[in-house]
Enzyme design. Sequence first.
Site, PDB file in Angstrom:
ATOM      1  N   ALA A  67       0.861  -1.181   0.000  1.00 16.55           N
ATOM      2  CA  ALA A  67       0.000   0.000   0.000  1.00 16.55           C
ATOM      3  C   ALA A  67       0.898   1.232   0.000  1.00 16.55           C
ATOM      4  CB  ALA A  67      -0.887  -0.021   1.228  1.00 16.55           C
ATOM      5  N   GLY A 110       0.704  -5.070   0.755  1.00 10.99           N
ATOM      6  CA  GLY A 110      -0.475  -5.101  -0.117  1.00 10.99           C
ATOM      7  C   GLY A 110      -0.135  -5.622  -1.515  1.00 10.99           C
ATOM      8  N   GLU A 113      -0.239  -9.230  -1.097  1.00 14.40           N
ATOM      9  CA  GLU A 113      -1.657  -9.595  -0.953  1.00 14.40           C
ATOM     10  C   GLU A 113      -2.349  -9.583  -2.317  1.00 14.40           C
ATOM     11  OE1 GLU A 113      -2.393  -8.159   3.633  1.00 14.40           O
ATOM     12  OE2 GLU A 113      -2.303  -6.638   2.086  1.00 14.40           O
ATOM     13  N   GLU A 133       4.652  -5.195   6.911  1.00 10.53           N
ATOM     14  CA  GLU A 133       3.866  -4.196   7.657  1.00 10.53           C
ATOM     15  C   GLU A 133       4.373  -4.018   9.075  1.00 10.53           C
ATOM     16  OE1 GLU A 133       2.595  -6.592   5.737  1.00 10.53           O
ATOM     17  OE2 GLU A 133       0.904  -5.826   4.565  1.00 10.53           O
TER      18      GLU A 133
END
Length: 259
Positions: A67, A110, A113, A133
């Site tokens: 992200a 992300g 993911e 993260e």
Amino acid sequence: MSELLTTHPYNNDLRVALLQLNRPKVLNALTTDLLQEIVDELRRLDDLPEVRCIILTGNDKAFAAGADILKMSQSNPIEQLTDKRMRLWKEFAMISKPIIAAVNGFALGGGHELAMACDFVIAGDSAKFGQPEINIGTTPGAGGTQRLTRALGKSKAMMLALTGEMLSAMDAYECNLIARVVPAKTLLQECFEVAKKIADKSPIAVKLTKDSINKSQELSLSDGLEYERRNFYLSFASADQKEGMSAFLEKRAPEYKGN
Ligand code: CAA
């Protein structure tokens, strides 16, 4: 400029579409806008009858490094709660055509993911996978504890997510996180060859198979077997099933029409 490049067709084969993330300066960090573009494009391709398989890729340095940390650093829980991001991840999961993640470089947070949300991953030999993260004081929020644990088992998932360490492509392959490792330079060509094999099959059978395998991640074994059986029965309603079996018996190549 668009944050997503779409090449359709790939290598003059109308049946394979290539989507490329296009934020190279920030290693394809995933903003909500980029995720929205990916989902919009996937939905468009899902509706195009000639497209049989989709390849999602980044560039040599990164599939996606997570992200967007700059955007996230300015956000608060209510913004996160009301952001459309979680809906977009659900919409991503509803795409019925196979999506291959072609990963070179970093697939982190992300970005990892996103790769795990695809149907399978083929990686270049220098790719790196991880959920870092924990290094920035947060925790995975889009499958990095759930899909990762289903793929690797608790012990390896726990170690990766708690240390923020990265897995090499070969380690990721050996622990079944990814389907194949290929030389980084030939990644797209290798993915295209796999996508072509899928494109040669009945689109109905492909759709039912993807659906049944995805259900195995959600259901108990007995419910999953029941679900699978119903999809198997359903395939017999298709002209493609008749064509596939006739072609086998007549010793010729099948011609699937997707009905
Ligand atoms: N968000 C925003 N910018 C990012 C980014 C990210 N996730 N990852 C890299 N960038 C930017 C860097 O800030 C840098 O920008 P500048 O050139 O303006 O300084 C540029 O991309 C190149 O990155 P580096 O200079 O850091 O490249 P490197 O080769 O030295 O290191 C890396 C590569 C190890 C991937 C490192 O960039 C890194 O650790 N990135 C962050 C990875 C991360 O923590 N991802 C998880 C994010 S949280 C998340 O994903 C949560 C969720 O979805 C729910």
